[in-house]
Scaffold this motif. Structure first.
Motif, PDB file in Angstrom:
ATOM      1  N   PHE A 106       0.829  -1.196   0.000  1.00  0.00           N
ATOM      2  CA  PHE A 106       0.000   0.000   0.000  1.00  0.00           C
ATOM      3  C   PHE A 106       0.873   1.260   0.000  1.00  0.00           C
ATOM      4  O   PHE A 106       0.605   2.212  -0.740  1.00  0.00           O
ATOM      5  CB  PHE A 106      -0.944   0.000   1.204  1.00  0.00           C
ATOM      6  N   VAL A 107       1.921   1.282   0.820  1.00  0.00           N
ATOM      7  CA  VAL A 107       2.833   2.433   0.844  1.00  0.00           C
ATOM      8  C   VAL A 107       3.477   2.615  -0.522  1.00  0.00           C
ATOM      9  O   VAL A 107       3.523   3.720  -1.071  1.00  0.00           O
ATOM     10  CB  VAL A 107       3.909   2.275   1.943  1.00  0.00           C
ATOM     11  N   THR A 108       3.956   1.523  -1.101  1.00  0.00           N
ATOM     12  CA  THR A 108       4.599   1.580  -2.415  1.00  0.00           C
ATOM     13  C   THR A 108       3.625   2.075  -3.481  1.00  0.00           C
ATOM     14  O   THR A 108       3.967   2.930  -4.305  1.00  0.00           O
ATOM     15  CB  THR A 108       5.147   0.190  -2.797  1.00  0.00           C
ATOM     16  N   ASP A 109       2.399   1.545  -3.460  1.00  0.00           N
ATOM     17  CA  ASP A 109       1.376   1.962  -4.432  1.00  0.00           C
ATOM     18  C   ASP A 109       1.038   3.444  -4.268  1.00  0.00           C
ATOM     19  O   ASP A 109       0.867   4.167  -5.245  1.00  0.00           O
ATOM     20  CB  ASP A 109       0.102   1.129  -4.275  1.00  0.00           C
ATOM     21  N   GLY A 145      -1.381  10.788  -9.053  1.00  0.00           N
ATOM     22  CA  GLY A 145      -2.076  11.859  -8.361  1.00  0.00           C
ATOM     23  C   GLY A 145      -1.493  12.154  -6.994  1.00  0.00           C
ATOM     24  O   GLY A 145      -1.314  13.317  -6.608  1.00  0.00           O
ATOM     25  N   MET A 146      -1.172  11.093  -6.238  1.00  0.00           N
ATOM     26  CA  MET A 146      -0.589  11.296  -4.911  1.00  0.00           C
ATOM     27  C   MET A 146       0.807  11.897  -5.027  1.00  0.00           C
ATOM     28  O   MET A 146       1.189  12.745  -4.218  1.00  0.00           O
ATOM     29  CB  MET A 146      -0.527   9.977  -4.132  1.00  0.00           C
ATOM     30  N   ARG A 147       1.572  11.461  -6.033  1.00  0.00           N
ATOM     31  CA  ARG A 147       2.912  12.023  -6.231  1.00  0.00           C
ATOM     32  C   ARG A 147       2.840  13.531  -6.446  1.00  0.00           C
ATOM     33  O   ARG A 147       3.560  14.302  -5.829  1.00  0.00           O
ATOM     34  CB  ARG A 147       3.591  11.338  -7.420  1.00  0.00           C
ATOM     35  N   ARG A 148       1.926  13.948  -7.328  1.00  0.00           N
ATOM     36  CA  ARG A 148       1.776  15.380  -7.583  1.00  0.00           C
ATOM     37  C   ARG A 148       1.307  16.100  -6.322  1.00  0.00           C
ATOM     38  O   ARG A 148       1.809  17.161  -5.968  1.00  0.00           O
ATOM     39  CB  ARG A 148       0.777  15.629  -8.711  1.00  0.00           C
ATOM     40  N   PHE A 149       0.329  15.521  -5.622  1.00  0.00           N
ATOM     41  CA  PHE A 149      -0.220  16.125  -4.416  1.00  0.00           C
ATOM     42  C   PHE A 149       0.870  16.319  -3.366  1.00  0.00           C
ATOM     43  O   PHE A 149       0.996  17.379  -2.759  1.00  0.00           O
ATOM     44  CB  PHE A 149      -1.341  15.226  -3.885  1.00  0.00           C
ATOM     45  N   LEU A 150       1.698  15.292  -3.175  1.00  0.00           N
ATOM     46  CA  LEU A 150       2.765  15.365  -2.179  1.00  0.00           C
ATOM     47  C   LEU A 150       3.874  16.328  -2.603  1.00  0.00           C
ATOM     48  O   LEU A 150       4.430  17.040  -1.765  1.00  0.00           O
ATOM     49  CB  LEU A 150       3.346  13.979  -1.921  1.00  0.00           C
ATOM     50  N   GLU A 151       4.194  16.355  -3.889  1.00  0.00           N
ATOM     51  CA  GLU A 151       5.268  17.234  -4.363  1.00  0.00           C
ATOM     52  C   GLU A 151       4.856  18.708  -4.350  1.00  0.00           C
ATOM     53  O   GLU A 151       5.643  19.564  -3.978  1.00  0.00           O
ATOM     54  CB  GLU A 151       5.687  16.831  -5.789  1.00  0.00           C
ATOM     55  N   GLY A 177       9.505   3.298   0.169  1.00  0.00           N
ATOM     56  CA  GLY A 177       8.629   2.235   0.645  1.00  0.00           C
ATOM     57  C   GLY A 177       9.359   1.093   1.315  1.00  0.00           C
ATOM     58  O   GLY A 177       8.803   0.423   2.188  1.00  0.00           O
ATOM     59  N   THR A 178      10.625   0.848   0.943  1.00  0.00           N
ATOM     60  CA  THR A 178      11.349  -0.277   1.548  1.00  0.00           C
ATOM     61  C   THR A 178      11.646  -0.009   3.019  1.00  0.00           C
ATOM     62  O   THR A 178      11.679  -0.934   3.828  1.00  0.00           O
ATOM     63  CB  THR A 178      12.662  -0.568   0.797  1.00  0.00           C
ATOM     64  N   ARG A 179      11.855   1.241   3.377  1.00  0.00           N
ATOM     65  CA  ARG A 179      12.080   1.572   4.784  1.00  0.00           C
ATOM     66  C   ARG A 179      10.811   1.326   5.584  1.00  0.00           C
ATOM     67  O   ARG A 179      10.854   0.790   6.701  1.00  0.00           O
ATOM     68  CB  ARG A 179      12.541   3.023   4.924  1.00  0.00           C
ATOM     69  N   ALA A 180       9.680   1.718   5.036  1.00  0.00           N
ATOM     70  CA  ALA A 180       8.401   1.451   5.705  1.00  0.00           C
ATOM     71  C   ALA A 180       8.191  -0.048   5.862  1.00  0.00           C
ATOM     72  O   ALA A 180       7.747  -0.519   6.920  1.00  0.00           O
ATOM     73  CB  ALA A 180       7.257   2.062   4.910  1.00  0.00           C
ATOM     74  N   ALA A 181       8.530  -0.812   4.830  1.00  0.00           N
ATOM     75  CA  ALA A 181       8.332  -2.262   4.877  1.00  0.00           C
ATOM     76  C   ALA A 181       9.129  -2.897   6.010  1.00  0.00           C
ATOM     77  O   ALA A 181       8.637  -3.800   6.696  1.00  0.00           O
ATOM     78  CB  ALA A 181       8.725  -2.882   3.533  1.00  0.00           C
ATOM     79  N   ARG A 182      10.359  -2.424   6.232  1.00  0.00           N
ATOM     80  CA  ARG A 182      11.174  -2.985   7.317  1.00  0.00           C
ATOM     81  C   ARG A 182      10.531  -2.741   8.678  1.00  0.00           C
ATOM     82  O   ARG A 182      10.487  -3.635   9.528  1.00  0.00           O
ATOM     83  CB  ARG A 182      12.583  -2.390   7.286  1.00  0.00           C
ATOM     84  N   VAL A 183      10.013  -1.542   8.879  1.00  0.00           N
ATOM     85  CA  VAL A 183       9.388  -1.218  10.162  1.00  0.00           C
ATOM     86  C   VAL A 183       8.093  -2.001  10.336  1.00  0.00           C
ATOM     87  O   VAL A 183       7.825  -2.562  11.415  1.00  0.00           O
ATOM     88  CB  VAL A 183       9.128   0.301  10.271  1.00  0.00           C
ATOM     89  N   LEU A 184       7.291  -2.077   9.291  1.00  0.00           N
ATOM     90  CA  LEU A 184       6.031  -2.817   9.371  1.00  0.00           C
ATOM     91  C   LEU A 184       6.278  -4.296   9.642  1.00  0.00           C
ATOM     92  O   LEU A 184       5.571  -4.929  10.431  1.00  0.00           O
ATOM     93  CB  LEU A 184       5.230  -2.622   8.076  1.00  0.00           C
ATOM     94  N   GLN A 185       7.300  -4.852   9.004  1.00  0.00           N
ATOM     95  CA  GLN A 185       7.644  -6.257   9.234  1.00  0.00           C
ATOM     96  C   GLN A 185       8.053  -6.488  10.676  1.00  0.00           C
ATOM     97  O   GLN A 185       7.696  -7.509  11.299  1.00  0.00           O
ATOM     98  CB  GLN A 185       8.749  -6.702   8.291  1.00  0.00           C
ATOM     99  N   ALA A 186       8.790  -5.551  11.260  1.00  0.00           N
ATOM    100  CA  ALA A 186       9.217  -5.688  12.649  1.00  0.00           C
ATOM    101  C   ALA A 186       8.025  -5.617  13.606  1.00  0.00           C
ATOM    102  O   ALA A 186       7.990  -6.320  14.615  1.00  0.00           O
ATOM    103  CB  ALA A 186      10.235  -4.603  12.995  1.00  0.00           C
ATOM    104  N   LEU A 187       7.058  -4.766  13.276  1.00  0.00           N
ATOM    105  CA  LEU A 187       5.867  -4.645  14.118  1.00  0.00           C
ATOM    106  C   LEU A 187       4.896  -5.798  13.934  1.00  0.00           C
ATOM    107  O   LEU A 187       4.097  -6.084  14.825  1.00  0.00           O
ATOM    108  CB  LEU A 187       5.144  -3.332  13.800  1.00  0.00           C
ATOM    109  N   LEU A 188       4.962  -6.446  12.759  1.00  0.00           N
ATOM    110  CA  LEU A 188       3.970  -7.467  12.416  1.00  0.00           C
ATOM    111  C   LEU A 188       4.644  -8.749  11.922  1.00  0.00           C
ATOM    112  O   LEU A 188       4.465  -9.163  10.792  1.00  0.00           O
ATOM    113  CB  LEU A 188       3.038  -6.939  11.306  1.00  0.00           C
ATOM    114  N   PRO A 189       5.415  -9.409  12.782  1.00  0.00           N
ATOM    115  CA  PRO A 189       6.020 -10.665  12.342  1.00  0.00           C
ATOM    116  C   PRO A 189       4.927 -11.696  12.075  1.00  0.00           C
ATOM    117  O   PRO A 189       3.879 -11.668  12.729  1.00  0.00           O
ATOM    118  CB  PRO A 189       6.907 -11.066  13.535  1.00  0.00           C
ATOM    119  N   PRO A 190       5.150 -12.580  11.121  1.00  0.00           N
ATOM    120  CA  PRO A 190       4.132 -13.609  10.821  1.00  0.00           C
ATOM    121  C   PRO A 190       3.788 -14.406  12.069  1.00  0.00           C
ATOM    122  O   PRO A 190       4.659 -14.725  12.886  1.00  0.00           O
ATOM    123  CB  PRO A 190       4.805 -14.486   9.758  1.00  0.00           C
TER     124      PRO A 190
END
Length: 198
Positions: free
Chosen positions: A98-101, A107-113, A184-197
């Motif tokens: 979701f973060v990567t998408d 539209g989000m890229r333009r909005f954020l920039e 997005g890869t930085r977010a993925a690392r944190v999310l994985q740490a918070l949500l281990p399988p």
């Protein structure tokens, strides 16, 4: 004598002028947002053939309209992931995608920039209405993962959902908050740490 056709029947038959309304304004704004265009209320009103006062009466404000546009895209993306076959993905993987998408969306890229500080305020404060809905949907996802045995977090669901959304927000709005490039890869690392399988 045959019954008088309803406005819907006349429109479906191709006769009678279809008057635009609030939903038409929303659809037009969403199309423009997805195309990476700025949502300009004067231009929207002109394209719909109404004045700005009518458009504002329909949607409330530019802020409220943008909230609904971004929420409709967010909910659609996450619910599409929820509908994927069970067991295919972990919550960490789903939220990471979701973060990567979000970061890849034109539209989000333009909005954020171009409107980063405005986007941050609008979409991360409870007053805008977007953030509470996102927390609620992430809580729904976490509850489903817990019920399926794929998540066994010691953090209560309400706190977990709030924390996950704040992590997502931190990385989506990274440029506005710290000046760093969103990743997005930085977010993925944190999310994985918070949500281990589970």
């Amino acid at each position: 004598m045959p019954p008088t056709p309803t406005p819907l029947q006349r429109r479906l038959a191709g006769s009678g002028a279809a008057r635009p309304g609030a939903f038409d304004a929303f659809l037009l704004a969403r199309r423009r947002f997805q195309a990476g265009e700025r949502i300009d209320m004067q231009a929207l009103a002109a394209e719909l053939g109404v004045n700005r006062a009518t458009l504002y009466r329909w949607v409330g404000s530019r802020e409220l309209l943008l909230c609904e546009v971004v929420w409709s895209l967010t909910e659609r993306t996450l619910r599409r992931e929820i509908a994927a076959p069970a067991g295919v993905s972990t919550l960490a993987a789903l939220l990471s995608r979701f973060v990567t998408d979000t970061l890849a969306h034109r539209g989000m890229r333009r909005f954020l920039e171009e409107e980063g500080e405005f986007a941050l305020r609008l979409l991360t404060l409870s007053s805008g209405g977007f953030q509470p809905r996102l927390v609620g949907l992430v809580r729904e996802l976490a509850a489903a993962e817990t019920a399926a045995g794929r998540l066994a977090s010691p953090i209560p669901l309400d706190d977990l959902a709030y924390t996950l959304v704040r992590v997502i927000e931190s990385y989506v709005y990274l440029r506005t908050i710290t000046g760093e490039e969103p990743d997005g890869t930085r977010a993925a690392r944190v999310l994985q740490a918070l949500l281990p399988p589970g």
